[in-house]
Design a protein around this motif. Structure first.
Motif, PDB file in Angstrom:
ATOM      1  N   SER A  62     -60.166 -17.601  45.600  1.00  0.00           N
ATOM      2  CA  SER A  62     -58.878 -17.162  45.042  1.00  0.00           C
ATOM      3  C   SER A  62     -59.063 -15.919  44.174  1.00  0.00           C
ATOM      4  N   LYS A 113     -51.884 -14.382  45.762  1.00  0.00           N
ATOM      5  CA  LYS A 113     -50.902 -15.304  45.208  1.00  0.00           C
ATOM      6  C   LYS A 113     -50.579 -14.960  43.760  1.00  0.00           C
ATOM      7  N   GLU A 144     -45.403 -21.106  42.960  1.00  0.00           N
ATOM      8  CA  GLU A 144     -46.320 -20.189  43.649  1.00  0.00           C
ATOM      9  C   GLU A 144     -45.538 -19.173  44.465  1.00  0.00           C
ATOM     10  N   SER A 174     -46.393 -16.496  47.405  1.00  0.00           N
ATOM     11  CA  SER A 174     -47.484 -16.136  48.313  1.00  0.00           C
ATOM     12  C   SER A 174     -46.948 -15.967  49.729  1.00  0.00           C
ATOM     13  N   ASN A 175     -47.817 -15.509  50.626  1.00  0.00           N
ATOM     14  CA  ASN A 175     -47.443 -15.362  52.030  1.00  0.00           C
ATOM     15  C   ASN A 175     -47.039 -16.707  52.633  1.00  0.00           C
ATOM     16  N   GLU A 176     -47.664 -17.758  52.127  1.00  0.00           N
ATOM     17  CA  GLU A 176     -47.357 -19.097  52.638  1.00  0.00           C
ATOM     18  C   GLU A 176     -45.899 -19.472  52.395  1.00  0.00           C
ATOM     19  N   TYR A 177     -45.319 -18.890  51.338  1.00  0.00           N
ATOM     20  CA  TYR A 177     -43.924 -19.172  50.997  1.00  0.00           C
ATOM     21  C   TYR A 177     -43.013 -17.993  51.359  1.00  0.00           C
ATOM     22  N   LYS A 178     -43.419 -17.246  52.391  1.00  0.00           N
ATOM     23  CA  LYS A 178     -42.601 -16.177  52.982  1.00  0.00           C
ATOM     24  C   LYS A 178     -42.416 -14.967  52.073  1.00  0.00           C
ATOM     25  N   ASP A 204     -44.570 -11.747  50.798  1.00  0.00           N
ATOM     26  CA  ASP A 204     -45.829 -11.020  50.937  1.00  0.00           C
ATOM     27  C   ASP A 204     -46.307 -10.524  49.577  1.00  0.00           C
TER      28      ASP A 204
END
Length: 282
Positions: free
Chosen positions: A168, A189, A209, A211-215, A217
């Motif tokens: 990380s 993140k 959070e 992050s890319n994981e949550y749409k 960038d």
């Protein structure tokens, strides 16, 4: 300071709208960490195991302290990173290539070393309780230094670290109320942790959070600043200063480079100015 070559290193004092003053430091110092103490002295650490106390009123170095024991000086590369003053006036310094964390008392002029998983990369003081929070870029942790008064009335310090995930690489952090926000430069993140302070024991809990994981960038964020329900962060890899709105979940980006690919300035740290603006270094 006789016979000292002062040509290659320096520090800069900027007074907005007035002038920029440049001060020389000895060759090889490579100033990296810098702070101004409560009395107005400037303290600097770099790559030569020295801690410099600079008097900007007299335009000269007031004192030079060798960090640690000269007889045990490491042979490899050394770099001072973060430097901060706590509520008691004590100075804390992080150093890679040596003992990672040092405490310096300006009164008795003595250093004390402490062990952390890696040299703290950034440190922030919680002025309400005196705790110092830090990130370890190479250790993948965030941590906290607590002052502890023992039964014999002597002062000690408790250091607690929290793992935030492999690879990380936490970089910048920001304290907001009972939260600590962290920019993870390799994890891409921005993470909010709630600080749970249960008397002598502190723990953290991830609550949010980006992050890319949550749409959303995020590109190699190195520092973070939170105000007015907006999150400001530097994106080192894309040379942008970005703003995330907690109200709209939208990101605005402001290039710091005139280059077509925005790849030349590489902004790093964020610092709030006295007129509600933000300073960045590149």
């Amino acid at each position: 300071m006789n016979n000292v070559d002062l040509r290659s290193c320096g520090i800069i004092s900027l007074i907005l709208g007035v002038k920029v003053d440049t001060y020389d430091l000895p060759v090889g110092s490579f100033p990296n960490g810098i702070m101004v103490d409560k009395k107005g002295f400037v303290w600097i650490v770099g790559s030569n195991s020295n801690l410099y106390k600079f008097d900007s009123r007299l335009d000269k170095i007031d004192s030079v302290y060798f960090i640690g024991d000269k007889e045990l000086k490491p042979k490899g590369s050394i770099m001072g990173w973060a430097i901060i003053q706590d509520n008691d006036g004590v100075i804390w310094i992080s150093q890679s290539g040596s003992n990672p964390l040092w405490r310096f008392d300006p009164i008795d002029e003595k250093f004390t070393s402490y062990l952390t998983s890696a040299a703290p990369f950034q440190m922030k003081l919680d002025e309400k309780n005196g705790n110092i929070w830090f990130t370890t870029l190479g250790g993948n942790t965030i941590g906290v230094i607590q002052k502890v008064i023992q039964h014999n009335s002597e002062t000690d310090y408790k250091i607690t670290e929290f793992e935030v995930g492999n690879d990380s690489f936490p970089s910048g952090l920001f304290l907001e109320n009972d939260n600590v926000w962290v920019a993870e430069v390799v994890g891409n993140k921005l993470v909010q942790f709630k600080i749970i302070d249960d008397s002598d024991t502190i723990s953290i809990e991830k609550t949010f959070e980006i992050s890319n994981e949550y749409k959303i960038d995020v590109h190699s964020p190195t520092d973070i600043f939170v105000a007015d329900n907006k999150i400001w962060f530097t994106e080192h890899g894309t040379s942008t200063i970005s703003q995330y709105s907690l109200d709209t979940n939208q990101v605005k980006r402001f290039p710091t480079s005139a280059n077509l690919f925005n790849a030349t300035t590489l902004p790093f740290w964020l610092k709030e100015s006295q007129n509600n603006g933000l300073w960045i270094n590149e």
